[in-house]
Design a protein around this motif. Structure first.
Motif, PDB file in Angstrom:
ATOM      1  N   ARG A 180       0.829  -1.202   0.000  1.00  7.39           N
ATOM      2  CA  ARG A 180       0.000   0.000   0.000  1.00  7.39           C
ATOM      3  C   ARG A 180       0.864   1.253   0.000  1.00  7.39           C
ATOM      4  O   ARG A 180       0.599   2.203  -0.755  1.00  7.39           O
ATOM      5  CB  ARG A 180      -0.913   0.002   1.221  1.00  7.39           C
ATOM      6  N   ASP A 181       1.922   1.241   0.825  1.00  6.49           N
ATOM      7  CA  ASP A 181       2.804   2.407   0.897  1.00  6.49           C
ATOM      8  C   ASP A 181       3.506   2.658  -0.435  1.00  6.49           C
ATOM      9  O   ASP A 181       3.658   3.814  -0.861  1.00  6.49           O
ATOM     10  CB  ASP A 181       3.856   2.219   1.994  1.00  6.49           C
ATOM     11  N   GLN A 184       0.998   4.234  -2.813  1.00 10.25           N
ATOM     12  CA  GLN A 184       0.737   5.629  -2.449  1.00 10.25           C
ATOM     13  C   GLN A 184       1.867   6.515  -2.957  1.00 10.25           C
ATOM     14  O   GLN A 184       1.626   7.611  -3.488  1.00 10.25           O
ATOM     15  CB  GLN A 184       0.582   5.747  -0.936  1.00 10.25           C
ATOM     16  N   ARG A 187       1.759   6.796  -6.884  1.00 11.49           N
ATOM     17  CA  ARG A 187       0.712   7.687  -7.397  1.00 11.49           C
ATOM     18  C   ARG A 187       0.999   9.149  -7.068  1.00 11.49           C
ATOM     19  O   ARG A 187       0.806  10.035  -7.912  1.00 11.49           O
ATOM     20  CB  ARG A 187      -0.632   7.256  -6.817  1.00 11.49           C
ATOM     21  N   SER A 188       1.478   9.404  -5.851  1.00 12.91           N
ATOM     22  CA  SER A 188       1.718  10.795  -5.456  1.00 12.91           C
ATOM     23  C   SER A 188       2.942  11.392  -6.136  1.00 12.91           C
ATOM     24  O   SER A 188       3.011  12.603  -6.376  1.00 12.91           O
ATOM     25  CB  SER A 188       1.875  10.895  -3.937  1.00 12.91           C
TER      26      SER A 188
END
Length: 288
Positions: A180-181, A184, A187-188
């Motif tokens: 998940r990290d 994130q 995408r960011s």
């Protein structure tokens, strides 16, 4: 120079249409038979030899590029002599070897082995070309800080590459697996590129020196099962050909092809596909 570099072992098969003597060549191909940090299915250490052995089963001519390996002076320097065990000495050897290849005026093409080796090659190429752009084909994000107690695990490959990439410019093409990290961050950061947007995302980078790292598990296991960490939902030759079409307009200065574990595919098709990827990259690198 009339003999292979002293840090390479030149016994065994040679990639089709290549020579051992790097004098007068444009590209230097070498293998790194290492899979010491493999976390699932080992065997990538056999990848470089398998790619060489099956290469004679494909043509030297590439219809897409309209180029032929018979017209390219390139050297297969052999297998890098590496220490067994921890990855740190291996990465140091890869960095030194890549620097030696560059000093000979050759564009380096490294065959793995597992993905942890890439940061050594990227470090050497980035010293030569500080504005270097890194493009990653991979099923996995490889952005972990550490995995299984090691900062140089293959699951940390892009994290370590970012640390030696002065430009910080990394494009990660169609990553489909990670924590998940990691997602994130992908995408960011804007580094994650969808397969449909691949050409458009790379087009502004034309003119910059570019290094391509190809983790073969980017391909779908239906077409390339011989890899240590297969991930369903991958890509096919036509998708790679679209990337090759865009790379015709780029200044490719180095590349690697990693994570072929040939013994996991008794059919041998995985090694053949890998050898065809290598053919495309040799021809792109040889264009200068």
């Amino acid at each position: 120079m009339s003999h292979p570099l002293p840090c390479f072992e030149s016994e065994g098969a040679i990639y089709m249409a290549s020579r051992r003597d790097p004098a007068g060549c444009r590209v230097g191909l070498f293998g790194v038979p290492y899979d010491g940090t493999t976390s699932f299915r080992p065997g990538a250490r056999f990848g470089p030899a398998a790619i060489r052995e099956v290469s004679s089963g494909i043509e030297t001519y590439c219809p897409q590029l309209d180029l032929d390996l018979e017209d390219l002076a390139f050297a297969d320097l052999g297998a890098l002599a590496i220490p067994h065990g921890a990855p740190e000495p291996v990465l140091a050897a890869v960095e030194q070897a890549t620097s030696s290849v560059l000093e000979l005026g050759l564009a380096p093409l490294m065959l793995g082995g597992e993905h942890s080796i890439s940061s050594g090659a990227v470090a050497a190429v980035a010293r030569r070309y500080p504005p270097l752009v890194l493009v990653q084909l991979d099923a996995h994000a490889d952005l972990r800080q550490e995995w299984l107690g090691s900062r140089h695990n293959h699951a940390c490959a892009m994290r370590r590459c970012l640390e030696v990439l002065p430009s910080g410019t990394l494009r990660q093409i169609a990553i489909r697996s990670g924590t998940r990290d990691e997602f994130q961050e992908l995408r960011s950061s804007g580094r994650l590129v969808a397969i449909e947007a691949m050409a458009a995302a790379l087009r502004p980078l034309r003119g910059s020196p570019l290094y391509l790292t190809v983790d073969l598990d980017w391909f779908d296991p239906a077409v390339l099962p011989g890899t240590g960490t297969p991930e369903p939902g991958g890509f096919h030759w036509g998708d790679f050909a679209q990337l090759v079409e865009e790379l015709r307009h780029h200044h490719l200065v180095g590349a690697d092809v990693v994570e072929l574990a040939p013994q996991l595919d008794p059919s041998g098709v995985s090694a053949v596909l890998a050898a065809k990827v290598v053919r495309s990259l040799l021809l792109l690198l040889g264009r200068g």
